[in-house]
Design a protein around this motif. Structure first.
Motif, PDB file in Angstrom:
ATOM      1  N   VAL A 148       0.849  -1.138   0.027  1.00 30.46           N
ATOM      2  CA  VAL A 148      -0.057   0.072   0.036  1.00 30.46           C
ATOM      3  C   VAL A 148       0.907   1.231  -0.088  1.00 30.46           C
ATOM      4  CG1 VAL A 148      -1.882   1.358   1.143  1.00 30.46           C
ATOM      5  CG2 VAL A 148      -1.730  -1.142   1.421  1.00 30.46           C
ATOM      6  N   ASP A 149       0.695   2.018  -0.846  1.00 31.25           N
ATOM      7  CA  ASP A 149       1.271   3.322  -1.211  1.00 31.25           C
ATOM      8  C   ASP A 149       0.179   4.346  -0.496  1.00 31.25           C
ATOM      9  OD1 ASP A 149       2.804   5.600  -1.623  1.00 31.25           O
ATOM     10  OD2 ASP A 149       2.764   5.338  -3.660  1.00 31.25           O
ATOM     11  N   PHE A 150       0.459   5.235   0.598  1.00 27.49           N
ATOM     12  CA  PHE A 150      -0.254   5.969   1.257  1.00 27.49           C
ATOM     13  C   PHE A 150       0.378   7.096   1.635  1.00 27.49           C
ATOM     14  CE2 PHE A 150      -4.680   5.592   3.512  1.00 27.49           C
ATOM     15  CZ  PHE A 150      -5.068   6.758   3.329  1.00 27.49           C
ATOM     16  N   SER A 151       0.247   8.153   0.790  1.00 26.10           N
ATOM     17  CA  SER A 151       1.201   9.442   1.255  1.00 26.10           C
ATOM     18  C   SER A 151       0.781   9.967   2.595  1.00 26.10           C
ATOM     19  CB  SER A 151       0.977  10.320  -0.221  1.00 26.10           C
ATOM     20  OG  SER A 151      -0.234  10.940  -0.085  1.00 26.10           O
ATOM     21  N   GLN A 152       1.877  10.635   3.063  1.00 27.35           N
ATOM     22  CA  GLN A 152       1.625  11.216   4.224  1.00 27.35           C
ATOM     23  C   GLN A 152       0.705  12.431   4.344  1.00 27.35           C
ATOM     24  OE1 GLN A 152       3.075  10.056   6.975  1.00 27.35           O
ATOM     25  NE2 GLN A 152       1.915  11.678   8.344  1.00 27.35           N
ATOM     26  N   GLU A 153       0.487  13.015   3.068  1.00 26.42           N
ATOM     27  CA  GLU A 153      -0.456  14.147   2.797  1.00 26.42           C
ATOM     28  C   GLU A 153      -1.773  13.656   2.978  1.00 26.42           C
ATOM     29  OE1 GLU A 153      -1.686  17.286  -0.629  1.00 26.42           O
ATOM     30  OE2 GLU A 153      -0.102  16.060  -0.828  1.00 26.42           O
TER      31      GLU A 153
END
Length: 231
Positions: free
Chosen positions: A159-164
Protein backbone atom coordinates in the motif's frame (compact mmCIF):
# COMPACT_ATOMS: atom_id res chain seq x y z
CA UNK A 1 -34.14 -16.25 18.41
CA UNK A 2 -33.91 -12.57 19.27
CA UNK A 3 -31.09 -10.07 18.93
CA UNK A 4 -29.26 -9.33 22.15
CA UNK A 5 -27.09 -6.45 20.91
CA UNK A 6 -25.78 -4.49 17.94
CA UNK A 7 -22.16 -3.81 17.07
CA UNK A 8 -20.92 -0.47 15.75
CA UNK A 9 -17.91 -0.75 13.44
CA UNK A 10 -16.10 1.58 11.00
CA UNK A 11 -17.45 -0.41 8.02
CA UNK A 12 -20.64 1.27 6.70
CA UNK A 13 -20.53 -0.78 3.47
CA UNK A 14 -19.67 -4.38 2.60
CA UNK A 15 -16.72 -3.42 0.38
CA UNK A 16 -13.62 -3.20 2.55
CA UNK A 17 -14.77 -5.38 5.45
CA UNK A 18 -11.95 -7.82 6.39
CA UNK A 19 -12.73 -11.31 5.10
CA UNK A 20 -12.16 -12.90 8.51
CA UNK A 21 -12.09 -11.68 12.08
CA UNK A 22 -8.64 -10.90 13.43
CA UNK A 23 -7.06 -10.12 10.05
CA UNK A 24 -7.06 -6.41 10.93
CA UNK A 25 -6.30 -6.40 14.68
CA UNK A 26 -6.78 -2.63 15.05
CA UNK A 27 -10.34 -2.63 13.64
CA UNK A 28 -12.46 -1.69 16.64
CA UNK A 29 -16.12 -2.36 17.33
CA UNK A 30 -18.44 -1.36 20.14
CA UNK A 31 -21.18 -3.72 21.32
CA UNK A 32 -24.32 -2.08 22.69
CA UNK A 33 -26.93 -4.35 24.24
CA UNK A 34 -30.65 -4.18 23.64
CA UNK A 35 -32.54 -2.61 26.60
CA UNK A 36 -33.78 -5.92 28.03
CA UNK A 37 -30.20 -7.25 28.20
CA UNK A 38 -28.49 -4.24 29.79
CA UNK A 39 -28.30 -5.72 33.26
CA UNK A 40 -24.59 -5.45 34.23
CA UNK A 41 -24.81 -8.90 35.81
CA UNK A 42 -25.15 -10.36 32.31
CA UNK A 43 -21.46 -9.61 31.61
CA UNK A 44 -20.15 -10.18 35.13
CA UNK A 45 -16.76 -11.92 34.82
CA UNK A 46 -16.42 -11.36 31.07
CA UNK A 47 -13.34 -9.18 31.66
CA UNK A 48 -11.52 -12.33 32.78
CA UNK A 49 -11.39 -13.49 29.15
CA UNK A 50 -9.15 -12.02 26.47
CA UNK A 51 -11.24 -13.08 23.46
CA UNK A 52 -14.90 -13.65 22.67
CA UNK A 53 -16.99 -15.54 20.15
CA UNK A 54 -19.70 -13.43 18.53
CA UNK A 55 -22.66 -15.09 16.83
CA UNK A 56 -24.38 -12.62 14.54
CA UNK A 57 -26.80 -12.16 11.69
CA UNK A 58 -25.68 -11.60 8.10
CA UNK A 59 -28.34 -8.90 8.03
CA UNK A 60 -27.06 -7.48 4.74
CA UNK A 61 -27.02 -10.82 2.91
CA UNK A 62 -30.34 -12.62 2.63
CA UNK A 63 -31.58 -15.12 0.07
CA UNK A 64 -34.99 -16.65 -0.50
CA UNK A 65 -33.89 -19.96 -2.01
CA UNK A 66 -31.37 -22.55 -0.84
CA UNK A 67 -28.29 -22.96 -3.04
CA UNK A 68 -26.14 -26.01 -2.32
CA UNK A 69 -23.02 -24.46 -3.82
CA UNK A 70 -21.50 -20.99 -3.82
CA UNK A 71 -18.67 -19.30 -5.70
CA UNK A 72 -16.13 -17.98 -3.14
CA UNK A 73 -14.66 -14.61 -4.23
CA UNK A 74 -11.16 -15.81 -3.33
CA UNK A 75 -11.48 -18.49 -6.02
CA UNK A 76 -12.29 -15.90 -8.66
CA UNK A 77 -16.04 -16.30 -8.43
CA UNK A 78 -15.91 -19.16 -10.95
CA UNK A 79 -15.09 -22.27 -8.93
CA UNK A 80 -17.93 -23.55 -6.81
CA UNK A 81 -17.82 -25.22 -3.39
CA UNK A 82 -20.50 -26.62 -1.13
CA UNK A 83 -22.06 -23.88 1.00
CA UNK A 84 -21.15 -25.79 4.17
CA UNK A 85 -17.52 -25.94 3.02
CA UNK A 86 -17.30 -22.15 2.91
CA UNK A 87 -17.96 -19.11 5.05
CA UNK A 88 -20.25 -17.54 2.50
CA UNK A 89 -22.83 -15.15 3.99
CA UNK A 90 -25.52 -16.75 1.79
CA UNK A 91 -26.59 -19.69 3.96
CA UNK A 92 -29.82 -21.45 4.92
CA UNK A 93 -29.54 -19.68 8.29
CA UNK A 94 -27.65 -16.40 7.93
CA UNK A 95 -25.50 -16.84 11.04
CA UNK A 96 -21.99 -15.42 11.22
CA UNK A 97 -19.25 -16.39 13.66
CA UNK A 98 -16.34 -14.16 14.65
CA UNK A 99 -13.58 -14.37 17.23
CA UNK A 100 -12.66 -10.92 18.57
CA UNK A 101 -10.40 -9.55 21.28
CA UNK A 102 -12.05 -7.93 24.28
CA UNK A 103 -10.43 -4.54 24.79
CA UNK A 104 -12.66 -2.87 27.37
CA UNK A 105 -15.82 -3.24 29.42
CA UNK A 106 -17.43 0.00 30.51
CA UNK A 107 -20.71 0.90 32.17
CA UNK A 108 -22.57 3.64 30.36
CA UNK A 109 -25.19 5.61 32.29
CA UNK A 110 -27.79 5.19 29.53
CA UNK A 111 -26.64 2.14 27.57
CA UNK A 112 -25.59 -0.12 30.41
CA UNK A 113 -22.55 -2.38 29.82
CA UNK A 114 -20.74 -1.62 26.56
CA UNK A 115 -18.01 -3.89 25.19
CA UNK A 116 -15.16 -2.60 23.03
CA UNK A 117 -13.65 -5.35 20.88
CA UNK A 118 -10.98 -5.47 18.19
CA UNK A 119 -10.36 -7.53 15.07
CA UNK A 120 -13.93 -7.06 13.84
CA UNK A 121 -15.19 -8.17 10.43
CA UNK A 122 -18.79 -6.97 10.54
CA UNK A 123 -20.90 -4.31 8.91
CA UNK A 124 -21.76 -1.32 11.09
CA UNK A 125 -25.02 -2.03 12.90
CA UNK A 126 -24.79 -5.81 12.65
CA UNK A 127 -27.16 -7.51 15.12
CA UNK A 128 -25.75 -10.12 17.52
CA UNK A 129 -27.46 -13.32 18.62
CA UNK A 130 -25.02 -14.30 21.35
CA UNK A 131 -21.63 -13.72 22.98
CA UNK A 132 -19.50 -16.51 24.42
CA UNK A 133 -15.97 -16.57 25.87
CA UNK A 134 -13.23 -18.01 23.68
CA UNK A 135 -11.41 -20.86 25.46
CA UNK A 136 -7.98 -21.52 23.91
CA UNK A 137 -7.59 -24.91 25.58
CA UNK A 138 -10.73 -26.13 23.80
CA UNK A 139 -11.15 -23.82 20.83
CA UNK A 140 -7.60 -23.59 19.46
CA UNK A 141 -6.40 -26.36 17.14
CA UNK A 142 -2.93 -25.53 15.77
CA UNK A 143 -2.90 -28.76 13.75
CA UNK A 144 -6.08 -27.81 11.84
CA UNK A 145 -5.98 -27.81 8.01
CA UNK A 146 -7.09 -24.75 6.02
CA UNK A 147 -8.41 -26.54 2.93
CA UNK A 148 -8.66 -24.38 -0.19
CA UNK A 149 -8.17 -21.28 1.99
CA UNK A 150 -4.54 -22.26 2.66
CA UNK A 151 -3.37 -20.64 -0.59
CA UNK A 152 -4.86 -17.30 0.44
CA UNK A 153 -4.16 -17.03 4.16
CA UNK A 154 -1.09 -14.79 3.72
CA UNK A 155 -2.42 -12.72 0.83
CA UNK A 156 -1.43 -9.09 1.25
CA UNK A 157 -0.72 -6.25 -1.12
CA UNK A 158 1.67 -3.33 -0.82
CA UNK A 159 0.00 0.00 0.00
CA UNK A 160 1.30 3.41 -1.03
CA UNK A 161 -0.47 5.93 1.23
CA UNK A 162 1.18 9.34 1.10
CA UNK A 163 1.67 11.27 4.32
CA UNK A 164 -0.34 14.14 2.89
CA UNK A 165 -3.38 11.92 2.41
CA UNK A 166 -2.89 10.04 5.66
CA UNK A 167 -3.09 13.34 7.52
CA UNK A 168 -6.64 13.80 6.24
CA UNK A 169 -7.61 10.97 8.60
CA UNK A 170 -7.69 11.11 12.40
CA UNK A 171 -4.44 9.66 13.72
CA UNK A 172 -6.17 6.76 15.44
CA UNK A 173 -7.63 5.55 12.11
CA UNK A 174 -4.53 5.67 9.92
CA UNK A 175 -3.01 2.30 10.81
CA UNK A 176 -6.37 0.53 10.60
CA UNK A 177 -7.20 1.92 7.16
CA UNK A 178 -3.77 0.93 5.87
CA UNK A 179 -4.20 -2.61 7.22
CA UNK A 180 -7.64 -2.92 5.64
CA UNK A 181 -6.23 -1.87 2.26
CA UNK A 182 -3.31 -4.30 2.64
CA UNK A 183 -5.85 -7.15 2.72
CA UNK A 184 -6.88 -6.07 -0.82
CA UNK A 185 -10.66 -5.53 -0.52
CA UNK A 186 -11.26 -6.34 -4.18
CA UNK A 187 -12.87 -9.64 -5.09
CA UNK A 188 -10.68 -11.90 -7.22
CA UNK A 189 -13.07 -11.48 -10.15
CA UNK A 190 -13.25 -7.69 -9.83
CA UNK A 191 -9.70 -6.55 -10.42
CA UNK A 192 -9.99 -3.89 -13.09
CA UNK A 193 -6.93 -2.09 -14.44
CA UNK A 194 -7.00 1.71 -14.43
CA UNK A 195 -10.09 1.74 -12.23
CA UNK A 196 -10.56 4.05 -9.25
CA UNK A 197 -12.04 2.09 -6.34
CA UNK A 198 -13.90 3.73 -3.47
CA UNK A 199 -13.92 2.24 0.02
CA UNK A 200 -16.05 3.69 2.80
CA UNK A 201 -14.36 3.65 6.19
CA UNK A 202 -15.87 5.42 9.20
CA UNK A 203 -16.72 8.94 7.96
CA UNK A 204 -14.33 8.83 5.00
CA UNK A 205 -14.15 7.63 1.41
CA UNK A 206 -10.79 6.19 0.43
CA UNK A 207 -10.11 6.34 -3.31
CA UNK A 208 -7.41 4.07 -4.71
CA UNK A 209 -6.05 2.40 -7.82
CA UNK A 210 -4.15 -0.84 -8.21
CA UNK A 211 -1.22 -1.38 -10.56
CA UNK A 212 1.83 -3.63 -10.59
CA UNK A 213 0.79 -5.41 -7.41
CA UNK A 214 0.39 -2.22 -5.37
CA UNK A 215 -2.50 -0.15 -4.06
CA UNK A 216 -1.97 3.58 -4.40
CA UNK A 217 -4.32 5.84 -2.48
CA UNK A 218 -5.40 8.76 -4.65
CA UNK A 219 -7.73 10.70 -2.40
CA UNK A 220 -9.38 10.79 1.02
CA UNK A 221 -12.71 12.56 1.28
CA UNK A 222 -14.97 13.26 4.20
CA UNK A 223 -18.35 11.59 3.74
CA UNK A 224 -21.64 12.74 5.18
CA UNK A 225 -21.97 9.76 7.51
CA UNK A 226 -23.20 9.22 11.03
CA UNK A 227 -20.45 6.93 12.22
CA UNK A 228 -19.91 7.06 15.96
CA UNK A 229 -16.24 6.79 16.81
CA UNK A 230 -15.46 3.88 19.11
CA UNK A 231 -13.66 5.06 22.22
Amino acid sequence: MEYIAYIHTPFPEKFGIPRQSGLVPDALGEIVFEPQFRNPDAVKGIEEFSHLWLLWDFSGAKQKEFHATVAPPRLGGKERRGVFATRSPFRPNSIGLSCVKLEQVRLDEKLGPVLTVSGVDMLDGTPLYDIKPYLPYADAHPEAVNGFAEAYKDNRIKVDFSQELLEKLPEELRQTVTEVLAQDPRAAYNKKPDYVYGMAFADYDIRFVVADGQITVKDVKRRDGKWKRVK
